[in-house]
Design a protein around this motif. Structure first.
Motif, PDB file in Angstrom:
ATOM      1  N   CYS A 199      20.207  -3.736  52.916  1.00  0.00           N
ATOM      2  CA  CYS A 199      21.505  -3.394  52.335  1.00  0.00           C
ATOM      3  C   CYS A 199      22.557  -2.917  53.324  1.00  0.00           C
ATOM      4  O   CYS A 199      23.712  -2.724  52.937  1.00  0.00           O
ATOM      5  CB  CYS A 199      21.318  -2.306  51.269  1.00  0.00           C
ATOM      6  SG  CYS A 199      20.176  -2.759  49.951  1.00  0.00           S
ATOM      7  N   SER A 200      22.203  -2.684  54.586  1.00  0.00           N
ATOM      8  CA  SER A 200      23.175  -2.164  55.542  1.00  0.00           C
ATOM      9  C   SER A 200      24.359  -3.106  55.698  1.00  0.00           C
ATOM     10  O   SER A 200      24.198  -4.324  55.718  1.00  0.00           O
ATOM     11  CB  SER A 200      22.508  -1.961  56.908  1.00  0.00           C
ATOM     12  OG  SER A 200      23.470  -1.651  57.895  1.00  0.00           O
ATOM     13  N   VAL A 201      25.548  -2.511  55.806  1.00  0.00           N
ATOM     14  CA  VAL A 201      26.753  -3.309  56.074  1.00  0.00           C
ATOM     15  C   VAL A 201      27.291  -3.011  57.471  1.00  0.00           C
ATOM     16  O   VAL A 201      28.430  -3.375  57.782  1.00  0.00           O
ATOM     17  CB  VAL A 201      27.843  -3.046  55.007  1.00  0.00           C
ATOM     18  CG1 VAL A 201      27.370  -3.476  53.641  1.00  0.00           C
ATOM     19  CG2 VAL A 201      28.265  -1.574  55.004  1.00  0.00           C
ATOM     20  N   ASP A 202      26.485  -2.365  58.298  1.00  0.00           N
ATOM     21  CA  ASP A 202      26.896  -2.106  59.678  1.00  0.00           C
ATOM     22  C   ASP A 202      27.065  -3.405  60.455  1.00  0.00           C
ATOM     23  O   ASP A 202      26.469  -4.435  60.113  1.00  0.00           O
ATOM     24  CB  ASP A 202      25.850  -1.236  60.381  1.00  0.00           C
ATOM     25  CG  ASP A 202      26.156   0.248  60.224  1.00  0.00           C
ATOM     26  OD1 ASP A 202      27.108   0.570  59.492  1.00  0.00           O
ATOM     27  OD2 ASP A 202      25.441   1.073  60.811  1.00  0.00           O
ATOM     28  N   GLY A 209      29.414  -5.486  60.698  1.00  0.00           N
ATOM     29  CA  GLY A 209      30.072  -6.601  60.030  1.00  0.00           C
ATOM     30  C   GLY A 209      29.227  -7.359  59.024  1.00  0.00           C
ATOM     31  O   GLY A 209      29.673  -8.398  58.520  1.00  0.00           O
ATOM     32  N   ARG A 210      28.048  -6.862  58.679  1.00  0.00           N
ATOM     33  CA  ARG A 210      27.222  -7.555  57.701  1.00  0.00           C
ATOM     34  C   ARG A 210      27.811  -7.433  56.300  1.00  0.00           C
ATOM     35  O   ARG A 210      28.387  -6.399  55.950  1.00  0.00           O
ATOM     36  CB  ARG A 210      25.793  -6.993  57.720  1.00  0.00           C
ATOM     37  CG  ARG A 210      24.984  -7.486  58.919  1.00  0.00           C
ATOM     38  CD  ARG A 210      23.612  -6.874  58.958  1.00  0.00           C
ATOM     39  NE  ARG A 210      23.668  -5.498  59.414  1.00  0.00           N
ATOM     40  CZ  ARG A 210      22.604  -4.791  59.773  1.00  0.00           C
ATOM     41  NH1 ARG A 210      21.399  -5.322  59.700  1.00  0.00           N
ATOM     42  NH2 ARG A 210      22.731  -3.542  60.191  1.00  0.00           N
ATOM     43  N   GLU A 211      27.659  -8.465  55.516  1.00  0.00           N
ATOM     44  CA  GLU A 211      28.166  -8.472  54.146  1.00  0.00           C
ATOM     45  C   GLU A 211      27.225  -7.682  53.241  1.00  0.00           C
ATOM     46  O   GLU A 211      26.014  -7.653  53.462  1.00  0.00           O
ATOM     47  CB  GLU A 211      28.280  -9.909  53.632  1.00  0.00           C
ATOM     48  CG  GLU A 211      29.337 -10.738  54.349  1.00  0.00           C
ATOM     49  CD  GLU A 211      30.735 -10.225  54.086  1.00  0.00           C
ATOM     50  OE1 GLU A 211      30.999  -9.772  52.944  1.00  0.00           O
ATOM     51  OE2 GLU A 211      31.567 -10.261  55.014  1.00  0.00           O
ATOM     52  N   PRO A 212      27.763  -7.051  52.198  1.00  0.00           N
ATOM     53  CA  PRO A 212      26.897  -6.357  51.243  1.00  0.00           C
ATOM     54  C   PRO A 212      25.917  -7.321  50.595  1.00  0.00           C
ATOM     55  O   PRO A 212      26.213  -8.509  50.405  1.00  0.00           O
ATOM     56  CB  PRO A 212      27.879  -5.795  50.212  1.00  0.00           C
ATOM     57  CG  PRO A 212      29.194  -5.734  50.923  1.00  0.00           C
ATOM     58  CD  PRO A 212      29.188  -6.887  51.881  1.00  0.00           C
ATOM     59  N   ASN A 213      24.751  -6.830  50.249  1.00  0.00           N
ATOM     60  CA  ASN A 213      23.741  -7.633  49.555  1.00  0.00           C
ATOM     61  C   ASN A 213      24.243  -7.913  48.139  1.00  0.00           C
ATOM     62  O   ASN A 213      24.427  -6.987  47.344  1.00  0.00           O
ATOM     63  CB  ASN A 213      22.425  -6.855  49.513  1.00  0.00           C
ATOM     64  CG  ASN A 213      21.271  -7.682  48.986  1.00  0.00           C
ATOM     65  OD1 ASN A 213      21.447  -8.515  48.105  1.00  0.00           O
ATOM     66  ND2 ASN A 213      20.084  -7.436  49.509  1.00  0.00           N
ATOM     67  N   TYR A 260      25.218  -1.218  44.534  1.00  0.00           N
ATOM     68  CA  TYR A 260      25.287  -0.175  45.558  1.00  0.00           C
ATOM     69  C   TYR A 260      25.547   1.202  44.956  1.00  0.00           C
ATOM     70  O   TYR A 260      25.090   2.219  45.491  1.00  0.00           O
ATOM     71  CB  TYR A 260      26.354  -0.520  46.598  1.00  0.00           C
ATOM     72  CG  TYR A 260      25.852  -1.468  47.665  1.00  0.00           C
ATOM     73  CD1 TYR A 260      25.575  -1.014  48.940  1.00  0.00           C
ATOM     74  CD2 TYR A 260      25.626  -2.806  47.395  1.00  0.00           C
ATOM     75  CE1 TYR A 260      25.107  -1.868  49.934  1.00  0.00           C
ATOM     76  CE2 TYR A 260      25.158  -3.683  48.369  1.00  0.00           C
ATOM     77  CZ  TYR A 260      24.892  -3.204  49.630  1.00  0.00           C
ATOM     78  OH  TYR A 260      24.414  -4.056  50.607  1.00  0.00           O
ATOM     79  N   LEU A 283      25.824   2.188  54.375  1.00  0.00           N
ATOM     80  CA  LEU A 283      26.077   1.477  53.122  1.00  0.00           C
ATOM     81  C   LEU A 283      27.555   1.283  52.829  1.00  0.00           C
ATOM     82  O   LEU A 283      27.918   0.797  51.773  1.00  0.00           O
ATOM     83  CB  LEU A 283      25.402   2.213  51.964  1.00  0.00           C
ATOM     84  CG  LEU A 283      23.876   2.312  52.052  1.00  0.00           C
ATOM     85  CD1 LEU A 283      23.318   3.005  50.821  1.00  0.00           C
ATOM     86  CD2 LEU A 283      23.235   0.938  52.225  1.00  0.00           C
ATOM     87  N   GLY A 284      28.417   1.666  53.761  1.00  0.00           N
ATOM     88  CA  GLY A 284      29.828   1.379  53.603  1.00  0.00           C
ATOM     89  C   GLY A 284      30.588   2.467  52.869  1.00  0.00           C
ATOM     90  O   GLY A 284      30.036   3.499  52.461  1.00  0.00           O
TER      91      GLY A 284
END
Length: 425
Positions: free
Chosen positions: A117-120, A122-126, A131, A160-161
């Motif tokens: 689930c990490s959005v660090d 630049g990763r997109e949310p799952n 969330y 998690l943003g």
């Protein structure tokens, strides 16, 4: 041939046949695979067994792995099982596992959530995860009785943003009380000072001022350490000449934390820590101060020369204790006496100015010509201790006058404010 032996040493056909036969039993195949995974003398590579459990029979393996993880007591088995458990990617089941009585399961479930689930970076949310529900489930575990679980949950929440900001702010405002302190740390780590309410920022400032009343020096070793040293304690004059602004009081511990943050994962030139007067010198700590950094060298040469015109002497140093080399710059009465860089690079000679210092010559004679190239990269702390004050040598017995502060540099005006995080005070 034994199936595990075939999996380890067979040709391509034999290995594939072994995979099919080993997993054909579905649920009954899990226990033998786990036993082999936990056998440190197994000829099969652990990743091969992990792949079978995760990719070939995951629907049968999850519960068995969880049970084994909860029961294991030795660290190596726990590590191997945790790696499998946290790789299933089943977030809903990880959320359930966060309430498991075994701390090893809770910690691995939190790590599984982090991976999925990490959005660090630049990763997109799952897209398959709610969330808001996930964050509300994680927050109470910030005070988990197992400190490793609590620490892992803190790290996960910072990844998690921005959706975690408002729930954490509600905890700060409404409680429960036991969660308020860790929620503040997560807010700072997730969004920096800007994520805190005005009341929280004021509370942090008050705490720093209270801590300063009995603040004692400590070593300012941040692995990649750059600093300017100026005789005396004219912090205001030094800050004015260097163009520092937005100065805020800081303890030695806070200065160390900021320096460590700004010196890792790419040099941060927008902020420095200015010590109180220590053993007759004021130190300015941060990557912005490096006399031999390719981006900063000429500007540091200018400001150190100007400082020496005003204060008679001024120095700048760099030391990377993990093989990062050394650099030093000495100026007196507006004139550069010496600049040198020792980093095993063929560019080092380009930074050389002036004649070697007597202390350099003595070190050269001690090391010998053949060893000098390997000796010079470790010389900066020794030179600083001999010529001024080394930040590595500060301690409870250091004479102190005044209080330190953190300030922004002219670089921040042009390139934006530096990111901040959760720092010890």
């Amino acid at each position: 041939m034994d199936l595990f032996e075939a999996l380890a040493t067979g040709d391509g056909y034999e290995r594939e046949a072994a995979r099919v036969r080993l997993t054909a039993g579905g649920r009954t195949a899990v226990r033998p695979l786990l036993d082999e995974l936990l056998n440190v003398n197994s000829p099969v590579k652990p990743w091969e067994l992990e792949r079978l459990l995760l990719k070939w029979i995951p629907e049968h393996a999850y519960d068995e792995v969880l049970t084994a993880l909860a029961a294991t007591r030795d660290e190596e088995s726990r590590r191997r099982l945790s790696r499998v458990f946290s790789s299933f990617g089943t977030v809903d089941r990880y959320i359930e596992a966060l309430s498991h009585p075994a701390a090893s399961v809770r910690q691995s479930a939190a790590y599984g959530i982090q991976s999925a689930c990490s959005v660090d970076f630049g990763r997109e949310p799952n897209p398959d995860v709610d969330y808001a529900v996930l964050i509300d489930t994680l927050i109470p575990l910030l005070t988990d009785p197992d400190p490793e679980v609590a620490q892992r949950v803190m790290w996960v929440l910072t990844m998690l943003g921005p959706g975690a900001l408002e729930p954490l702010r509600r905890v700060r405002e409404q409680g429960p009380g036991r969660l308020r302190a860790p929620a503040l740390s997560v807010l700072a780590a997730l969004g920096g000072e800007e994520a805190l309410s005005a009341a929280d920022r004021a509370a942090v400032d008050r705490l720093i001022r209270i801590k300063l009343l009995d603040d004692r020096p400590r070593s300012l070793d941040v692995c990649f350490t750059s600093w300017i040293a100026v005789p005396g304690g004219d912090q205001r004059g030094i800050a004015e000449l260097l163009g520092l602004y937005e100065a805020r009081p800081a303890t030695f511990e806070l200065g160390l934390e900021v320096g460590a943050h700004d010196s890792h994962d790419g040099a941060e030139y927008g902020r420095v820590y200015v010590t109180p007067e220590v053993d007759g010198w004021t130190l300015v700590l941060g990557p912005w101060c490096s006399p031999t950094d390719e981006e900063r060298a000429e500007e540091v040469l200018r400001v150190v020369t100007e400082l020496s015109s005003r204060y008679g002497r001024a120095h700048a140093y760099y030391f990377g204790e993990q093989g990062g080399g050394s650099g030093w710059l000495i100026a007196e009465n507006g004139t550069v006496v010496r600049r040198c860089r020792g980093t095993w690079s063929d560019k080092d000679a380009a930074y050389g100015l002036g004649d070697p210092l007597p202390e350099e010559r003595a070190a050269f004679e001690e090391s010998g010509e053949e060893e000098w190239a390997d000796f010079a990269p470790y010389l900066a702390p020794e030179l600083a201790a001999a010529l001024a004050v080394s930040p590595f040598d500060l301690g409870p017995d250091t004479a102190v006058r005044g209080a330190g502060f953190v300030a922004l540099t002219p670089y921040a005006r042009e390139h934006g404010r530096p990111s901040s995080g959760a720092y010890a005070i």
